[in-house]
Design a protein around this motif. Structure first.
Motif, PDB file in Angstrom:
ATOM      1  N   PHE A  98      -4.420 -33.543  34.984  1.00  0.00           N
ATOM      2  CA  PHE A  98      -3.502 -34.709  35.278  1.00  0.00           C
ATOM      3  C   PHE A  98      -2.344 -35.197  34.239  1.00  0.00           C
ATOM      4  CE2 PHE A  98      -2.999 -39.553  34.836  1.00  0.00           C
ATOM      5  CZ  PHE A  98      -2.467 -39.699  36.061  1.00  0.00           C
ATOM      6  N   PHE A  99      -2.799 -34.931  32.946  1.00  0.00           N
ATOM      7  CA  PHE A  99      -1.743 -35.351  32.075  1.00  0.00           C
ATOM      8  C   PHE A  99      -0.736 -34.227  31.935  1.00  0.00           C
ATOM      9  CE2 PHE A  99      -5.400 -37.634  29.790  1.00  0.00           C
ATOM     10  CZ  PHE A  99      -4.902 -38.991  29.737  1.00  0.00           C
ATOM     11  N   LEU A 100      -1.103 -32.885  31.964  1.00  0.00           N
ATOM     12  CA  LEU A 100      -0.188 -31.808  32.090  1.00  0.00           C
ATOM     13  C   LEU A 100       0.885 -32.262  33.099  1.00  0.00           C
ATOM     14  CD1 LEU A 100      -2.568 -28.956  31.290  1.00  0.00           C
ATOM     15  CD2 LEU A 100      -0.984 -29.723  29.787  1.00  0.00           C
ATOM     16  N   LYS A 101       0.319 -32.512  34.343  1.00  0.00           N
ATOM     17  CA  LYS A 101       1.424 -32.714  35.507  1.00  0.00           C
ATOM     18  C   LYS A 101       2.276 -33.893  35.197  1.00  0.00           C
ATOM     19  CE  LYS A 101      -1.848 -31.839  38.550  1.00  0.00           C
ATOM     20  NZ  LYS A 101      -2.602 -31.730  40.025  1.00  0.00           N
ATOM     21  N   GLN A 102       1.669 -34.999  34.589  1.00  0.00           N
ATOM     22  CA  GLN A 102       2.526 -35.971  34.250  1.00  0.00           C
ATOM     23  C   GLN A 102       3.615 -35.737  33.167  1.00  0.00           C
ATOM     24  OE1 GLN A 102       2.104 -39.602  35.479  1.00  0.00           O
ATOM     25  NE2 GLN A 102       1.243 -38.422  37.026  1.00  0.00           N
ATOM     26  N   TYR A 150       0.224 -31.098  22.377  1.00  0.00           N
ATOM     27  CA  TYR A 150      -0.506 -31.756  20.954  1.00  0.00           C
ATOM     28  C   TYR A 150      -1.123 -33.152  21.189  1.00  0.00           C
ATOM     29  CZ  TYR A 150      -1.330 -33.668  16.313  1.00  0.00           C
ATOM     30  OH  TYR A 150      -1.538 -34.159  15.092  1.00  0.00           O
ATOM     31  N   GLU A 151      -0.322 -33.984  21.930  1.00  0.00           N
ATOM     32  CA  GLU A 151      -0.452 -35.398  22.283  1.00  0.00           C
ATOM     33  C   GLU A 151      -1.691 -35.541  23.213  1.00  0.00           C
ATOM     34  OE1 GLU A 151       0.641 -38.180  20.606  1.00  0.00           O
ATOM     35  OE2 GLU A 151       1.829 -36.803  19.196  1.00  0.00           O
ATOM     36  N   ILE A 152      -1.612 -34.543  24.093  1.00  0.00           N
ATOM     37  CA  ILE A 152      -2.595 -34.665  25.458  1.00  0.00           C
ATOM     38  C   ILE A 152      -3.980 -34.155  24.778  1.00  0.00           C
ATOM     39  CG2 ILE A 152      -3.554 -33.393  27.573  1.00  0.00           C
ATOM     40  CD1 ILE A 152      -0.405 -33.242  28.068  1.00  0.00           C
ATOM     41  N   ALA A 153      -3.913 -33.269  23.853  1.00  0.00           N
ATOM     42  CA  ALA A 153      -5.023 -32.641  22.829  1.00  0.00           C
ATOM     43  C   ALA A 153      -5.601 -33.793  22.489  1.00  0.00           C
ATOM     44  CB  ALA A 153      -4.708 -31.625  22.111  1.00  0.00           C
ATOM     45  N   LYS A 154      -4.967 -34.704  21.637  1.00  0.00           N
ATOM     46  CA  LYS A 154      -5.390 -35.886  20.817  1.00  0.00           C
ATOM     47  C   LYS A 154      -6.135 -36.775  21.889  1.00  0.00           C
ATOM     48  CE  LYS A 154      -2.053 -37.479  18.267  1.00  0.00           C
ATOM     49  NZ  LYS A 154      -1.088 -37.854  17.285  1.00  0.00           N
ATOM     50  N   CYS A 181      -2.175 -24.299  36.399  1.00  0.00           N
ATOM     51  CA  CYS A 181      -1.204 -25.056  37.212  1.00  0.00           C
ATOM     52  C   CYS A 181       0.360 -24.554  37.190  1.00  0.00           C
ATOM     53  CB  CYS A 181      -1.117 -26.434  36.153  1.00  0.00           C
ATOM     54  SG  CYS A 181      -2.442 -27.393  36.182  1.00  0.00           S
ATOM     55  N   GLY A 182       0.483 -23.441  36.465  1.00  0.00           N
ATOM     56  CA  GLY A 182       1.808 -22.949  36.453  1.00  0.00           C
ATOM     57  C   GLY A 182       2.960 -23.509  35.590  1.00  0.00           C
ATOM     58  N   ILE A 183       2.199 -24.308  34.568  1.00  0.00           N
ATOM     59  CA  ILE A 183       3.098 -25.003  33.564  1.00  0.00           C
ATOM     60  C   ILE A 183       3.585 -24.278  32.303  1.00  0.00           C
ATOM     61  CG2 ILE A 183       3.365 -27.354  32.076  1.00  0.00           C
ATOM     62  CD1 ILE A 183       1.832 -28.677  34.240  1.00  0.00           C
ATOM     63  N   GLU A 184       4.857 -24.157  32.049  1.00  0.00           N
ATOM     64  CA  GLU A 184       5.248 -23.404  30.935  1.00  0.00           C
ATOM     65  C   GLU A 184       5.354 -24.207  29.662  1.00  0.00           C
ATOM     66  OE1 GLU A 184       9.230 -20.667  29.643  1.00  0.00           O
ATOM     67  OE2 GLU A 184       8.856 -21.095  31.903  1.00  0.00           O
ATOM     68  N   ILE A 185       5.014 -23.828  28.464  1.00  0.00           N
ATOM     69  CA  ILE A 185       5.084 -24.524  27.371  1.00  0.00           C
ATOM     70  C   ILE A 185       6.090 -23.840  26.423  1.00  0.00           C
ATOM     71  CG2 ILE A 185       3.971 -25.185  24.966  1.00  0.00           C
ATOM     72  CD1 ILE A 185       1.207 -24.456  26.776  1.00  0.00           C
ATOM     73  N   VAL A 186       7.117 -24.674  26.199  1.00  0.00           N
ATOM     74  CA  VAL A 186       8.414 -24.449  25.510  1.00  0.00           C
ATOM     75  C   VAL A 186       8.384 -25.172  24.117  1.00  0.00           C
ATOM     76  CG1 VAL A 186       9.530 -23.868  27.555  1.00  0.00           C
ATOM     77  CG2 VAL A 186       9.694 -26.150  26.744  1.00  0.00           C
ATOM     78  N   ASP A 187       9.280 -24.742  23.117  1.00  0.00           N
ATOM     79  CA  ASP A 187       9.759 -25.403  21.836  1.00  0.00           C
ATOM     80  C   ASP A 187      10.327 -26.563  22.419  1.00  0.00           C
ATOM     81  OD1 ASP A 187       8.092 -23.861  20.463  1.00  0.00           O
ATOM     82  OD2 ASP A 187       9.786 -22.441  20.295  1.00  0.00           O
ATOM     83  N   ARG A 188      11.371 -26.445  22.963  1.00  0.00           N
ATOM     84  CA  ARG A 188      12.371 -27.540  23.133  1.00  0.00           C
ATOM     85  C   ARG A 188      12.613 -27.861  24.622  1.00  0.00           C
ATOM     86  NH1 ARG A 188      17.471 -27.309  20.611  1.00  0.00           N
ATOM     87  NH2 ARG A 188      17.737 -29.421  21.079  1.00  0.00           N
ATOM     88  N   LEU A 189      12.975 -28.973  25.184  1.00  0.00           N
ATOM     89  CA  LEU A 189      13.195 -29.133  26.467  1.00  0.00           C
ATOM     90  C   LEU A 189      14.592 -29.999  26.643  1.00  0.00           C
ATOM     91  CD1 LEU A 189      10.098 -30.078  28.452  1.00  0.00           C
ATOM     92  CD2 LEU A 189      12.006 -28.911  29.495  1.00  0.00           C
ATOM     93  N   ASP A 190      15.729 -29.677  27.135  1.00  0.00           N
ATOM     94  CA  ASP A 190      16.905 -30.234  27.490  1.00  0.00           C
ATOM     95  C   ASP A 190      16.892 -31.149  28.836  1.00  0.00           C
ATOM     96  OD1 ASP A 190      19.596 -31.013  26.851  1.00  0.00           O
ATOM     97  OD2 ASP A 190      20.197 -29.854  28.529  1.00  0.00           O
TER      98      ASP A 190
END
Length: 194
Positions: free
Chosen positions: A91-95, A120-124, A151-160
């Motif tokens: 839920f948090f990841l999709k949000q 990191y924030e979700i993990a906390k 979920c098919g969510i990619e983790i990136v360093d920065r997001l524009d």
């Protein structure tokens, strides 16, 4: 064995609780007596109306409809202990990714993107749940990386924000195509079996 000790053993045996704990997700502020929650509570002898009122009162400060994993233990006198955890990691990841659904084919398509800071924030937040109390922050982050992959969510360093909005607009088109294919497959199946 004497008669007296036999009675004591019988009393002890009667107090043993063999019912399982109820584990379910309930939307915040939306517990109702109807299915599926009502029958689950009724089977365990819990007063359904009182439970719903208690749950809704305890979750009134949380946005309505947020899924909350709950654990309910029933006492022999039909009272209960209710433990409410934070929403599921997915839920948090999709949000954080700004999406409603995950990927249909994880690994082959990307449903959304989040930054490492989001992770990191979700993990906390998830570390505060009792089942995760013994995990380190690194272990929790690793678990979330796995959940984001499913979920098919990619983790990136920065997001524009502009690039990501274009990505989400393109994703809407892909989701509509997938929905149409599923609908066509259902209709084809109906004509074959009908």
């Amino acid at each position: 064995m004497s008669r007296q000790s036999g009675r004591v053993m019988k009393k002890l045996a009667e107090k043993v609780d063999h019912s399982s704990r109820l584990r379910t997700n309930i939307p915040a502020g939306m517990a109702v007596a109807g299915p599926p929650l009502g029958p689950m509570l009724g089977q365990r002898g819990i007063n359904i109306a009182a439970f719903c009122k208690d749950f809704n009162e305890r979750t009134k400060d949380i946005k309505q409809g947020v899924p909350l994993p709950c654990r309910v233990s029933v006492n022999p006198d039909r009272s209960y202990q209710l433990a409410i955890h934070s929403p599921p990691a997915t839920f948090f990841l999709k949000q954080a990714a700004g999406i409603q659904r995950g990927a249909v084919e994880p690994g082959r398509e990307t449903a959304g993107k989040i930054t490492r800071k989001h992770l990191y924030e979700i993990a906390k937040i998830k570390l505060q749940d009792p089942p995760n109390a013994l995990l380190t922050l690194q272990q929790m982050c690793e678990m979330l990386v796995g959940a984001s992959r499913t979920c098919g969510i990619e983790i990136v360093d920065r997001l524009d924000s502009e690039d990501y909005q274009r990505f989400l607009d393109e994703r809407k088109i892909i989701l509509e195509e997938q929905r149409q294919k599923r609908q066509e497959a259902r209709e084809a199946k109906m004509t074959r079996t009908g």
